[in-house]
Design an enzyme around this catalytic site. Sequence first.
Site, PDB file in Angstrom:
ATOM      1  CB  SER A 110      39.446 -20.702 -13.116  1.00  9.87           C
ATOM      2  OG  SER A 110      40.252 -21.842 -13.295  1.00  9.87           O
ATOM      3  CG  HIS A 163      38.515 -16.335 -12.167  1.00  8.37           C
ATOM      4  ND1 HIS A 163      37.564 -16.307 -13.163  1.00  8.37           N
ATOM      5  CD2 HIS A 163      39.527 -17.111 -12.628  1.00  8.37           C
ATOM      6  CE1 HIS A 163      37.975 -17.045 -14.185  1.00  8.37           C
ATOM      7  NE2 HIS A 163      39.166 -17.547 -13.880  1.00  8.37           N
ATOM      8  CE  LYS A 180      39.895 -15.056 -16.602  1.00 11.70           C
ATOM      9  NZ  LYS A 180      39.434 -15.788 -17.779  1.00 11.70           N
TER      10      LYS A 180
HETATM   11  C1  LIG Z   1      42.975 -18.189 -13.427  1.00 14.27           C
HETATM   12  C2  LIG Z   1      43.264 -17.752 -14.824  1.00 14.27           C
HETATM   13  N1  LIG Z   1      44.490 -17.308 -15.128  1.00 14.27           N
HETATM   14  C3  LIG Z   1      44.799 -16.909 -16.373  1.00 14.27           C
HETATM   15  C4  LIG Z   1      43.871 -16.932 -17.390  1.00 14.27           C
HETATM   16  C5  LIG Z   1      44.261 -16.515 -18.764  1.00 14.27           C
HETATM   17  O1  LIG Z   1      43.845 -15.213 -19.018  1.00 14.27           O
HETATM   18  P1  LIG Z   1      43.524 -14.734 -20.519  1.00 14.27           P
HETATM   19  O2  LIG Z   1      42.162 -15.233 -20.832  1.00 14.27           O
HETATM   20  O3  LIG Z   1      43.634 -13.253 -20.447  1.00 14.27           O
HETATM   21  O4  LIG Z   1      44.573 -15.341 -21.388  1.00 14.27           O
HETATM   22  C6  LIG Z   1      42.579 -17.357 -17.108  1.00 14.27           C
HETATM   23  C7  LIG Z   1      41.526 -17.318 -18.151  1.00 14.27           C
HETATM   24  O5  LIG Z   1      41.247 -18.069 -18.922  1.00 14.27           O
HETATM   25  C8  LIG Z   1      42.275 -17.809 -15.804  1.00 14.27           C
HETATM   26  O6  LIG Z   1      41.055 -18.296 -15.533  1.00 14.27           O
END
Ligand SMILES: Cc1ncc(COP(=O)(O)O)c(C=O)c1O
Length: 392
Positions: A183, A211, A243
């Site tokens: 990320s 992502h 996303k």
């Molecule tokens: C790689 C990754 N996993 C999980 C999440 C968490 O997802 P959410 O925003 O739906 O809680 C995010 C986002 O912030 C993320 O970037």
Amino acid sequence: MAASDISAGIGADLDYIRGAGLFRKRRVIKSPQGAVVTVDNQRLVNFCSNDYLGFANDDRLIRALQQAAETYGVGSGASQLVCGRSSMHAELETELARITGRDRAVVFSSGYLANLSLARTLCPGRTDLIVADRLSHASMIDAARLSPAVFKRYRHADPVSLEQQLNKWGQKRKLVLTDSVFSMDGDVAPLPDIVKVCRQARACLVVDDAHGFGVLGKSGRGALEYFDLGQEDVPLLMATFGKALGVFGAFIAGQTQLIELLIQRARTYIYTTALPPALAATALMSLRLLDDEPWRREHLQTLIKRFQEGAVQLGLPILPSSTPIQPLMVGSASAAVKLSDKLFHQGFFISAIRPPSVPNNTARLRITLSAAHTEEQIDHLLDALLETVAVK
Ligand SMILES: Cc1ncc(COP(=O)(O)O)c(C=O)c1O
């Protein structure tokens, strides 16, 4: 009210956060998400959203949300196991299982909650082992910390280091956690090699495709489609709706028994209010648009290439990334904030990413591209970066 020991230390903590350049300001957006947003009454080109396909303000999704709200109301009322599961959740899960080629899928209220569910449910004992990439998302790391299992991290995107960790510890049940697209760096995990190592060690692999889902693969089904990896290779796939899909919520898909155990045991599934049904309906609509509008992924790839080539030509300190996440490395937290502020005044919204979201001294601007951007906007950004960034 009498002062507590906690309140006594808060001033010092906040002073430390400010002094280290780590204080986070919350900008107020007064417009919908999009390539251009209104922030603090200023119109800015937005280069820090995860709305990679430009769906967050799509008319058809707005209508899907409105219509589903007319039918199902606003709140979900309770957790899915009590009375919060609507036919929209059921339909969405069936569709997710179908398009990901997995036995079953289960919808969670957020990606953070989905990831948190995994470690404690699948590795509940001290004799278990969890191994995660050093740069895995915070939700995976927190998940591992919630389990009594032995928790180790392997060198970033390094299957050899993963293998060493898996072989070093005598634990019986082994769980491996990795992001597909990281990320904060935008690089892609070497999933085929990670799969091989996991198979040899009889470890269960979970891929967080937050992502990649919607962006990677011929039909946007994510990193596993991109690498042609099936359920036998990656038993559990997690992705979010917040996303590329432009909505909110998340799912985990995989083998029937694994999904059933999550439904029965995962505390972050059982003890939280279900995703509102109208959001489930909106995510369903977004999945349909993924199929119908491949031009979004194609345009996004054109923009990524244009930005990477332009930035390399200008000598900008970017990481080599083929995804919409294009980090521009700065170093110190306060320099990253200064640069972000300068660009803000030039009409660009790009927030500074600082520790603990990234390792110390690797603060950066996390530039993200979207199918909603134009090539002209990319060129303007490159011009502004050339003016403001110290070029190598
Ligand atoms: C790689 C990754 N996993 C999980 C999440 C968490 O997802 P959410 O925003 O739906 O809680 C995010 C986002 O912030 C993320 O970037």
